[in-house]
Each structure stands twice: as structure tokens, then as C-alpha cells.
Design an enzyme around this catalytic site. Structure first.
Site, PDB file in Angstrom:
ATOM      1  N   LYS A   1      24.555  -4.119   9.857  1.00 29.95           N
ATOM      2  CA  LYS A   1      23.828  -2.900   9.124  1.00 29.95           C
ATOM      3  C   LYS A   1      23.964  -1.594   9.553  1.00 29.95           C
ATOM      4  O   LYS A   1      24.387  -1.487  11.046  1.00 29.95           O
ATOM      5  CB  LYS A   1      22.293  -3.298   8.954  1.00 29.95           C
ATOM      6  CG  LYS A   1      21.602  -2.288   7.608  1.00 29.95           C
ATOM      7  CD  LYS A   1      20.537  -2.342   8.213  1.00 29.95           C
ATOM      8  CE  LYS A   1      19.601  -1.778   6.743  1.00 29.95           C
ATOM      9  NZ  LYS A   1      18.621  -2.097   6.613  1.00 29.95           N
TER      10      LYS A   1
ATOM     11  N   SER B   1      17.969  -3.056   1.172  1.00 27.60           N
ATOM     12  CA  SER B   1      18.508  -1.939   1.964  1.00 27.60           C
ATOM     13  C   SER B   1      20.078  -2.119   3.395  1.00 27.60           C
ATOM     14  O   SER B   1      20.849  -1.837   3.524  1.00 27.60           O
ATOM     15  CB  SER B   1      17.819  -0.942   2.583  1.00 27.60           C
ATOM     16  OG  SER B   1      17.386  -1.618   3.984  1.00 27.60           O
TER      17      SER B   1
ATOM     18  N   ILE C   1      11.513  -4.556   5.785  1.00 27.90           N
ATOM     19  CA  ILE C   1      10.733  -3.879   5.541  1.00 27.90           C
ATOM     20  C   ILE C   1       9.451  -4.482   4.861  1.00 27.90           C
ATOM     21  O   ILE C   1       8.723  -4.204   4.173  1.00 27.90           O
ATOM     22  CB  ILE C   1      10.423  -2.670   6.380  1.00 27.90           C
ATOM     23  CG1 ILE C   1       8.929  -2.676   7.076  1.00 27.90           C
ATOM     24  CG2 ILE C   1      10.776  -1.655   5.161  1.00 27.90           C
ATOM     25  CD1 ILE C   1       8.865  -1.035   7.562  1.00 27.90           C
ATOM     26  N   ALA C   2      10.689  -3.845   3.686  1.00 25.03           N
ATOM     27  CA  ALA C   2       9.765  -5.297   2.435  1.00 25.03           C
ATOM     28  C   ALA C   2      10.349  -5.747   1.440  1.00 25.03           C
ATOM     29  O   ALA C   2      10.330  -6.504   0.159  1.00 25.03           O
ATOM     30  CB  ALA C   2       9.916  -3.211   0.991  1.00 25.03           C
ATOM     31  N   GLY C   3      11.611  -6.154   2.113  1.00 23.61           N
ATOM     32  CA  GLY C   3      13.381  -7.122   1.190  1.00 23.61           C
ATOM     33  C   GLY C   3      14.013  -6.842   1.906  1.00 23.61           C
ATOM     34  O   GLY C   3      15.028  -7.144   1.549  1.00 23.61           O
ATOM     35  N   SER C   4      14.619  -6.212   2.068  1.00 24.27           N
ATOM     36  CA  SER C   4      16.215  -5.436   2.955  1.00 24.27           C
ATOM     37  C   SER C   4      17.173  -6.690   3.208  1.00 24.27           C
ATOM     38  O   SER C   4      17.978  -6.179   3.050  1.00 24.27           O
ATOM     39  CB  SER C   4      15.759  -4.421   3.651  1.00 24.27           C
ATOM     40  OG  SER C   4      15.188  -3.084   3.087  1.00 24.27           O
TER      41      SER C   4
END
Lengths: 552, 552
Positions: free
Chosen positions: A145, A221, A242-245
Site C-alpha cells: 500500500k 482504502s 482501521i474501519a475495514g481498509s
């Protein structure tokens, strides 16, 4: 003069962004370029699959196609260590295929072919000379990434204002560990502006497209990774979540991924999209995405066994454990969460989850229905959103203002509607932590009272939706709030005929369910383990993976 | 009507406090009471030692003296399991001795003799009937800091406003685990009002005195435990520690103690002195205090092996490890911190630390001097103090106002002078976390670059000082900021002749050094391990304990 006072003109940031984008593109060798009339059709409005382009374009040899399609990372390393493949061959094949992936889905930010081939050569020579591999990831190309730092390479993470930063002089902790284990870095991959939306889209590199259907989102992301891996342009990628990235792009693009427990993989040394020092109780987590669960075990075991706590004081000093051998033979107990009222499952996901649960049951495992015991997740995940809104100085938007660039469209729908006028405060934060403790207690009680080994649930209510329509990632962010390890497994494909029986007339689907757009898109399940029991989750996911493959 | 509006009169809170104190005292059987003319001399202004009172008062039998003085907890459990002692005998002996300790040092808050004897009998009967122990702590009397909840017993934690709370209906998580392992609870022990000072003094139970010299502090916040254990009124106590609360009393009273890494012992279910949900990065930690490091290993292994994460979702799911057997044979590398500029060591502590380092060196271990590499700790610990000041609503003072009771005198000197007008904010908290990360990095670099196994340092600059003069706990709170596991070992005693050569004319001692008051008081060292490597720290402390005993 501070950044915010810079007299920026629109033309300036657009020119700057374009120059960076072009400089990346120009790193693709001429021989690997698709004809312009072909490449120009791969746009976000063309509803085609590009999955077969690498096979049909004629740029890859038969052997390169085989190298990039046939093996997982564990296999490839074994073949290189045995001398049946060289790292140069493997790296070249993945460089070529990544170049094709980029020309079809726009998934890359940095291309490092020369450095990668030099490193591959180094690995090959080491093996020849020393008679042993560099390490457990000997010669393996790994994609990263964009937010990871690789010495000598930029990390713009999609902020135009970061383009003028010099190339980084150090590796991220995880990059350093993978390097020492034998990895070869060859590309970095695209992400959303701010990294807080599910569309991997920014003003420098543009938008990453879903290779199954270019009009649909690749997720975010870590969208560049998932798109690249779905194209077989990488066998193993490094993501954050952090929320599903790391799970959202995986489920959008039909690959698998793992979000380990926080702080087992060292997070130090990357480029954050926001402010450092968050006092929130949700930490960003590094995890792998790719082709097989055993690869993730190799990845995590390699990293944790390197004692990452000596590189990053925030990494937990927890040695890697070998889970109880009996776990793979055991009849497991899965809690099943079929839906949450505010986000009913689209028929393809309802069917995938049902089919996975039935297959596991048929294999002798136990399924315990949890739907009635958890309340609506929406309220719990709203708390997660508050943790994401704790920075009074709005650092990501300062990064935007520094260049004058526009916010991307999907930022508009990534906010929590009920929190549009919410302001964080220190006093509120105490109450939020008490509320989080009660959510943790609820799920802990479920695991303990039901004797669960893992929870089976969706990672999202739908297959990949259209660009800029993903909305709030309820099913993934819940797991970040809990800090439970979790992974995505692809399972089946949307099929409007088979899915029809899962259609509910009485519910409001969000986003809207469009059976035609969804047709053929990969469906998925999410498997959630117990906190810090990453080793056990991997074992359990290997069991699930095997059962699902047998029933595919 | 809210608490703060209660029309409280001074007489009311004083009467309420006295009634609670008397009701505790009245639980001591008449036969165990010292003559009033004897008991009345044990005041905070009388500079005598009371350590020999249990031996001379004639209340304990010879066997009871032997039971309470001769063994550590590991031994006592073994003797009970073998049937050489019964739990009734052991419990009776410690109940008696605790009663004498209370009459001399004022160390108890709750006395539970009847419940303890019933439980001891239950353990004895179980062993007789089943032919096996209840658990690894079979029949063992364990004392508890007042903040732990025991079903059916009050937890006032020294707040007058808590006296009207009913007895608790549940056990703290750690109490429940110890109970299931076979423990017998017989007393709870005294603490400071607010638990944030080093003098265990409150308006309900009064002040706990140091049994070595009643005019000196017993330390806090777990002062009752340390005083009780120094009197041999308990063999194993349960403490908490957020700035030194389990180490300060230990070093004041000449016993040992361990502060494990945070969240390995479950913290749930106790009574907090302040607000729940702190967003700070320093967590309160539960640890044992008593007589031997192997007892602490037994204590921690028992708790962690019970899978406390199933009781408390905040407890870390990290299974107990058996450390590498080679660790005990290895030549260890100790970093040595001899002092920090703002708190130079009083001669007795400088000598104790020097002597410990020399003994370890003589035993073949390596000592690496760190003094020049860490800067002044004062600035780092100021950050810890900011974390302690994050509650905008000042909850502990609300608890005081609720009854109208006076603050205790030592509260005046437990604040950080430079922070008297500092106000916390959410924005500042981000910067504090960044600052903490840099402190963590500094100490991690030291451990890694010097290849250290542990750090040897003081836990305080002096032996127990006079009441209300302890000041800021720099050397202990630093370790809480780092969340490193650490323990206190008693080592030697102040001896003005031997100490003289460590006197420095050029420094300002704080508190003032008074060689006469210090004479004969226990000195100590602090041993600090690597984060989450609690198992290894225990092994290392056993090595140190053995070396120091050999050279005592």
C-alpha cells in the site's frame, strides 16, 4: 509562510498531480504497454471485466502466466528455494502483470522495476553462493500500500501537497522486516485521499477500478492492492485497516485478507493520512491480502518471529504461538450473524453466508445464531466513528488545503449522518470509553457463554457497488471497534436467479440492490476470531477455506 | 437532590466515619485485643518499631508464630496439600496476627474472620473428601487492598460518602479467580483517600503506620498491605499500581512486590477512586506483594492460566509462557540507573543499589551504566502526571464533596508543582501521546542497543520518610508511563556509618536526608523488565533475589 497561506492556483495543483502520475506511468517499459486504443477503453464508465487482459494481451509469456496464476506465496518461495524458479523470473513476471493491471484498473502509485530486479538478483546470488535462502520470504515479490515507506521512494498517499516531499530515507518497520526475510518490493498501490473512504481515488493517481467490472468500486482504502491481486499482478500484498481498509477491497475484488489484532504487526515508520497520537481506542492495523490463508500465516509468523517490538515500541511483545494441533480436527462452534437491521444483506451476500454456514454444518461444525443477541450494530459503530473524529485540528483537511486540491466525491458520503454537527471533547471521550467497554463485554459474553471459536458474518451487505456509493462500512468497522482479528474469504458469485429466493420485499437495501449490476460479482464471508488469538483464527480460517473450496 | 447539594455538617461525616471504623475494629475477637495501655502508645508520633509485638504479646501460640513467620505462600500451600497443616490452622494464625498488626499499625479496613474460617474449613473438607486440593492456592489466606470487591463486604476505599453504599454483591474478577484457585479472604487493607498519594490515610480508617518506625510513612496507595505483610500478618497480598502504589509501600516497609505489565491481571469489578473510562495511556495494574518472587510467579501463573480474558474483556489474551530454561543459568545484562538529577539518592539507597550491582557483578552478571543516556526523568514523569489529570469533572473531589469530608494533608503535596494551573484538553492529549511514544522509543533503544535483560534502579530516592513528606514518586511512575513490568526487592538497611561514604555535599536531597530518622530502615532496589515479558522478569528477579540473599 505556512502551507495554508500558499497562493495556490487550481492549475498548479492539477499540473503538479499530473506530473507525478505521468512519472509513475513512465516507469512502465515500452514493451509492456497496451496499445493506446485498447488502454483507452478501460474507464470507470465501461462495465466490462478486465481479468483476462493479462492472458490475452500477449505481453506475458506462457511461463509468466503460469508463475503469476498458479501458485500462492508459500508455493512460490518453495519453488525458488528449490531452484525450480529464480527470483528474477518470478519478479519479472509479477512486474509485467502489475504493469498490465495498472493499465486496466489504475492500481499503482509507485513502480520500482529496476530496484526490484536488482534485489531479486541479490536473492538469487545469495542462494547460489550460500546454499540457503535469504529468509522465509526468499525472493518473493510483495506489493505495498502506498502508505508504507520504502527507502528511496516517495509516499504521497494521494495528497498533492506531499508530492514535493523528498523520497523517504528509511523503511517502515514492517517493510524492513519483510526485506530482511527475503522480500522483493516492486510496486506500491493506490489509496483514497485521506484514506477514510471506501473508494481508492485521489487527485494524483485518479481512481482504481474493479477488474471484475470497471464501473464498480475496487473498495478502499487498500483498493489498489485488491485490484492488483485480483488481476494476479501480486501474490501477496501489505494493507492497513482501521474501519475495514483491508477487508473492504478484498470483498469488493474477490480476494481474501486478514486484519490481525492491533499491534502484532509493527505500525511504525509509515506515512499517516492524519495526525499522530490519537487518543482513540481504535488503532490502525497492518495485515496481508492475497490468495491463501497459509500465506497469511507465513506472513504473520515471519513478522512476529522477528521480534518487531525491538523496532517499534508500540508493537506488542507477544511471541508467535503454535496453536493447539487439535484445532484443525475439532468440530468448531461458529456464531452466525446474518444481518443487522439497518443494513439488511443483499441477496447475493445472504446466499453466500447461508451457503457457507450450511457447508460448515454439513462438515460437522456447529452454527449458533446470534442475530437476536447483538442489537443493531449501527449504534455500536457510531461510537467507532466518534473515535475517528477526535482530531480538533482536522489534519487531513489541512493536507488538502496545503495544495488547494479538491476533496474527492466519496468523502461526501463517508461521514456519519447523525454526527454531522458532533464535536469531540475530552469529557465525552471518557464516556465513549465506558460505552466501548460495554460493547466489548457484550461480544465477550457471546463468545464465552456460547463457547464460540469464531463468528461468521458479512463484511459488507453487498457485492462491490458502483463508484462513490459504498456508504458506511458497518460490518467491518464493528470488528475494529472490538479489536478482534478477522478475515475475508471470497465465496461464490452473485447470480440473480439463485439469489432471488433471498430477496426480501419488506426491507430497504442500502445501497440499492441492482441484480443486473451485481451479476457475476464475487460474494464473500467474514470470519471473526477472539482477541489476540490471531494464530487460532488462521487455523480456523484454513478449515473454513477448505470446506468452502470443497463445496465450491 | 444531587450529592453536592446535601446539607452535610462536619459532625455528620465524622460520626459516620467513626461508626464505620469502630464496626471494623469490633470484628476483632476480645481475646486478640492488646491491653488498652499498650495499644494506646502506637501512635504516629512514637518513633518505635512494632515488628516484635506479635511475638511478645502472648496472643499467638508458638505454632501460630511459626506458621506466620517461617514460610512463603508456595511452602504453605504445599504443607496444606500434604496435610501437614490445615487451612483452618493457617487462616487462624494469620487472622490473629493481622489483628495484632491492625492494633499496632492501623492497616485494615475490613475484617472477615467468620467468612474466612468457614472458607478454610470448606478447603480442608474438600481435600479430605476429594483427595486433591481446591486449586493451586489451596487454603491460602490472601489479603486484599480495600478497592477489591468481595461479595457481601463493603468497599468504601476511604471515602466517607461510600459508607452508605451496601455491601457488594459480586467479586472483582481477580478475587473470583483467586477464590476458585483455593484462596481464603480474611482482611482488606487501608489506602489513601483518592488513592493518589503515598500516605495510606483517610477520614474513615485513619492513617496506616510503618511498623519499622511508627513516625514514618507506610507508603501508598497499598500501604495497609505492606504494613500488614511486614508484620507477617499476611503472606501474600493483592495490590494495585498506577504510579507506584504497589512498589512504594513495599519499599517503605521492607517487603517485595511486583507490578506486572498492564492488563495481564484482569482489573474488572473493583471500586475505582476516580472516573471510569480514562483516555490516558497509563492503566492501573494489579500485582502481588509479599515474601518471595516464586510466590508472585505462582500468583500470576494461576491468574493468567485461568484465562482471565473470559471474565474481563480488557484483560489481554496472552497465555502464560514458561520462559526459556536457560535464563536462570545465563549471565544477565543489567542496565544500571543510579540516579536522576532532580532526585539524587539518599546515601542508604545509593549504597543499597551499589551493593546490589556489585553483588550481581561478582556473580558474573554484566552491569551497564545508563545514567548519562536517559536525561532527567522529571520531564518524562511530568507527562505521566498529565495523564493522571485528564478528568475534567474531578471525580475524586466530587466523592469528597458528597460527604463534606476534609481532604487529607498529603493530598496537598501529591500535585505536580509545575502543573498547578495546567488544564487538560483533547488537543493536548494528541501531543501527549506523541511525547509518550518518544519516551517509549528512548527506553526501547536502550534495551535493544545495550542488549539488556533488565534495568536495576531505585524505586525511590530514600527509605520511608516521615508522614506526609513522600513527595512525587518519580522512579516508580516512570515505569508506569512505560508500562514495563517491575518489582521491588528489599536490600539492606540504612546504617549511618556505612552510608556516610555515599553522602554528597553538593546535592539537595528531597525530602531532606535525616540519617537518624532513617537508621535501621529497610533499603531496596527496583528491577525493571521488558514490556509484556512478565515471565522473564520473574525469572530474573529470582536470580537477583538469590544473589542478594547470598550476600546479605
Amino acid at each position: 509562510m505556512s502551507n495554508s497561506e500558499l497562493p495556490v492556483k487550481v492549475a498548479d495543483w492539477k499540473r503538479l498531480a499530473l506530473s507525478k502520475r505521468v512519472s509513475t506511468f513512465n516507469k512502465i517499459p515500452k514493451d509492456w504497454l497496451l496499445p493506446i486504443e485498447q488502454a483507452s477503453q478501460y474507464t470507470e464508465t465501461n462495465p466490462i471485466s478486465v481479468l483476462d487482459v493479462p492472458r490475452t494481451c500477449g505481453i506475458l509469456t506462457q511461463k509468466e502466466l503460469e508463475i503469476t496464476e498458479t501458485h500462492d506465496a508459500t508455493d512460490l518461495v518453495a519453488l525458488m528455494v528449490k531452484g525450480e524458479l529464480s527470483s528474477i523470473e518470478v519478479t519479472t513476471a509479477f512486474c509485467k502483470r502489475a504493469a498490465i493491471a495498472h493499465q486496466t484498473t489504475n492500481c499503482l502509485t509507485e513502480i520500482m522495476i529496476d530496484q526490484a530486479l536488482a534485489r531479486a538478483n541479490e536473492c538469487d546470488e545469495f542462494l547460489k553462493k550460500e546454499g540457503r535462502p535469504v529468509g522465509p520470504l526468499h525472493g518473493l515479490p510483495i506489493s505495498l500500500k502506498d502508505s508504507f515507506n520504502v527507502k528511496g521512494v516517495q509516499s504521497t498517499i494521494g495528497y498533492v501537497s506531499f508530492i514535493t516531499n523528498p523520497p523517504t530515507t528509511t523503511n517502515s518497520a514492517v517493510v524492513q522486516i519483510l526485506f530482511e526475510a527475503g522480500a522483493v518490493f516492486y510496486v506500491k498501490t493506490n489509496i483514497p485521499q485521506t484514506m477514510m473512504t471506501a473508494d481508492s481515488h485521489n487527485n494524483i493517481f485518479g481512481r482504481t477500478l474493479n477488474p471484475h467490472n470497471l464501473t464498480l468500486t475496487a473498495g478502499g482504502s487498500t483498493g489498489g492492492e485488491a485490484s492488483l491481486i485480483a488481476m494476479n499482478g501480486s501474490v501477496l500484498g501489505v494493507a492497513t485497516d482501521i474501519a475495514g481498509s483491508n477487508r473492504i477491497p478484498a470483498l469488493c475484488c474477490g480476494i481474501s485478507s486478514i486484519k490481525p489484532s492491533a499491534s502484532r504487526v509493527p505500525f511504525a515508520g509509515g506515512v499517516p493520512p492524519g495526525r499522530l497520537g490519537s487518543p482513540g481506542q481504535i488503532l490502525p492495523v497492518i495485515g496481508p491480502c492475497g490468495r491463501s490463508i497459509r500465506d497469511y500465516e507465513l506472513f504473520l509468523r515471519t513478522i512476529v518471529s522477528s521480534q518487531p517490538w525491538n523496532l517499534d515500541p508500540m508493537a506488542l511483545n507477544i511471541p508467535w504461538r503454535t496453536p493447539d494441533a487439535g484445532l484443525r480436527e475439532k468440530k468448531l462452534r461458529f456464531g452466525l450473524i446474518r444481518s443487522t437491521p439497518s443494513r439488511p444483506l443483499h441477496p447475493p451476500i445472504a446466499r453466500a453466508l447461508h451457503s457457507a454456514a450450511m457447508s460448515l454444518k454439513a462438515a460437522g461444525h456447529n452454527i449458533v445464531l446470534l442475530d437476536e443477541k447483538i442489537g443493531d450494530m449501527y449504534a455500536d459503530v457510531e461510537l467507532a466513528w466518534k473515535y475517528f473524529m477526535l482530531d480538533p485540528s482536522g489534519t487531513p483537511f489541512q493536507h488538502l488545503r496545503a495544495s488547494g486540491e479538491d476533496p474527492i466525491p466519496s468523502l461526501k458520503i463517508s461521514g456519519w449522518p447523525e454526527l454531522s454537527s458532533w464535536k469531540p471533547s475530552l469529557d465525552t471521550l471518557w464516556d465513549m470509553n465506558v460505552q466501548r467497554a460495554s460493547v466489548l463485554k457484550k461480544y465477550q459474553n457471546l463468545f464465552v457463554s456460547e463457547g464460540l471459536d469464531a463468528i461468521l458474518m458479512p463484511g459488507y451487505q453487498a457485492v462491490a457497488p458502483g463508484h462513490d456509493t459504498y456508504g458506511l462500512p458497518i460490518y467491518t468497522a464493528l470488528v475494529n471497534l472490538l479489536d478482534y482479528p478477522a478475515g475475508i474469504l471470497p465465496h461464490g458469485k452473485a447470480d440473480k436467479n439463485a439469489d432471488a429466493e433471498f430477496l426480501k420485499e419488506s426491507v430497504k437495501y442500502e445501497p440499492a440492490y441492482n441484480s443486473e449490476a451485481a451479476e457475476g460479482m464475487p460474494a464473500h464471508i467474514q470470519v471473526v476470531g477472539k482477541p489476540l488469538m490471531d494464530e487460532e483464527l488462521l487455523e480456523i480460517m484454513m478449515v473454513v477455506e477448505t470446506v468452502l473450496k470443497r463445496n465450491a
